[in-house]
Motif scaffolding. Structure first.
Motif, mmCIF file in Angstrom:
data_model
loop_
_atom_site.group_PDB
_atom_site.id
_atom_site.type_symbol
_atom_site.label_atom_id
_atom_site.label_comp_id
_atom_site.label_asym_id
_atom_site.label_seq_id
_atom_site.Cartn_x
_atom_site.Cartn_y
_atom_site.Cartn_z
ATOM 1 N N ARG A 146 -2.792 -0.111 -4.821
ATOM 2 C CA ARG A 146 -2.618 -0.656 -3.473
ATOM 3 C C ARG A 146 -3.803 -1.539 -3.096
ATOM 4 N NH1 ARG A 146 -1.084 3.511 1.180
ATOM 5 N NH2 ARG A 146 0.689 3.657 -0.247
ATOM 6 N N PRO A 150 -3.526 -7.387 -3.836
ATOM 7 C CA PRO A 150 -3.760 -8.807 -3.497
ATOM 8 C C PRO A 150 -4.450 -9.578 -4.619
ATOM 9 C CG PRO A 150 -4.328 -7.399 -1.648
ATOM 10 C CD PRO A 150 -4.107 -6.495 -2.817
ATOM 11 N N LYS A 210 4.328 -10.368 -1.975
ATOM 12 C CA LYS A 210 4.286 -10.044 -0.544
ATOM 13 C C LYS A 210 5.292 -8.956 -0.219
ATOM 14 C CE LYS A 210 2.461 -14.363 1.345
ATOM 15 N NZ LYS A 210 1.258 -13.688 1.872
ATOM 16 N N GLU A 213 3.716 -5.760 -1.322
ATOM 17 C CA GLU A 213 2.667 -5.370 -0.387
ATOM 18 C C GLU A 213 3.261 -4.743 0.867
ATOM 19 O OE1 GLU A 213 -0.056 -8.491 0.504
ATOM 20 O OE2 GLU A 213 -0.449 -8.951 -1.598
ATOM 21 N N THR A 217 2.798 -0.973 2.270
ATOM 22 C CA THR A 217 2.246 -0.796 3.607
ATOM 23 C C THR A 217 3.059 0.196 4.430
ATOM 24 O OG1 THR A 217 1.376 -3.045 3.619
ATOM 25 C CG2 THR A 217 1.626 -1.968 5.752
#
Length: 219
Positions: A146, A150, A210, A213, A217
């Motif tokens: 995690r 990015p 994305k 991600e 999240t």
């Protein structure tokens, strides 16, 4: 630029992009787990293994990928005595070079992710009675990915663009067909078409990461 001419240069470039995408998939699928293994090797209590892993990462990150590709494709066959056994198909050699190079970069990304995990996580896992394997697979690795996501996304986008280096080792990919069209037709437009194809590929990859991600999240 007429529509017919656009189609005439687009079709071969799309064919070349298949090679680009194939290289990307092979490199990403193999280099990420290899990079994680390198990270574990660096953190190993076995000093010799840790030392060798650190040297490998330093060499692969400290020298150009193009140079590494040239050595694998053209240098290895020149080694006296064993060179004849090291002659590889150009695409296979390129895949090997990309995997070995990007594994070093992913190893550093994973190492950063591990360093970012609070020490209290390990202590909490110990209090809960988890062994080292359970702590690593249930607590450490999910958090590491995690944190590293990015950076993994950025490096993956860079990998897509670096596939253009296939051109330097005579593998017919997207840029190869663009250059062929430029030389044949004396126009720069094929380069812009190739750039647009690269932009589409990187856009799709960015959207994919994305989505991952956002999923992490909300979990």
């Amino acid at each position: 630029m007429t529509w017919d001419y656009f189609i005439s240069i687009l079709i071969p470039m799309l064919e070349g992009s298949k090679m680009t995408i194939l290289l990307f998939l092979i490199a990403i699928v193999l280099s990420i787990p290899l990079g994680f293994l390198l990270t574990l090797a660096v953190k190993s209590s076995f000093k010799t293994l840790s030392w060798l892993a650190q040297i490998y990462i330093y060499v692969m990150r400290g020298t150009p990928l193009l140079l590494q590709l040239l050595i694998i494709c053209f240098g290895l066959p020149m080694i006296p005595g064993i060179g004849q056994y090291l002659v590889l198909d150009r695409f296979v050699a390129a895949c090997l070079g990309f995997v070995l190079n990007y594994a070093a970069y992913f190893a550093e990304i994973f190492r950063g992710g591990l360093l970012a995990i609070d020490k209290g996580q390990y202590e909490a896992a110990k209090v809960l009675g988890l062994n080292k394997w359970q702590t690593m697979t249930r607590i450490v690795v999910p958090q590491m990915f995690r944190i590293a996501l990015p950076s993994l996304a950025n490096e993956s986008v860079t990998l897509v663009k670096d596939t253009a280096l296939l051109y330097a080792v005579a593998v017919p990919e997207l840029l190869h067909f663009a250059q062929t069209a430029v030389n044949r037709d004396f126009t720069i437009m094929p380069f812009f078409v190739a750039g647009a194809i690269y932009l589409v590929m990187t856009l799709l990859l960015t959207l994919f990461f994305k989505w991952i991600e956002r999923r992490y999240t909300f979990e």
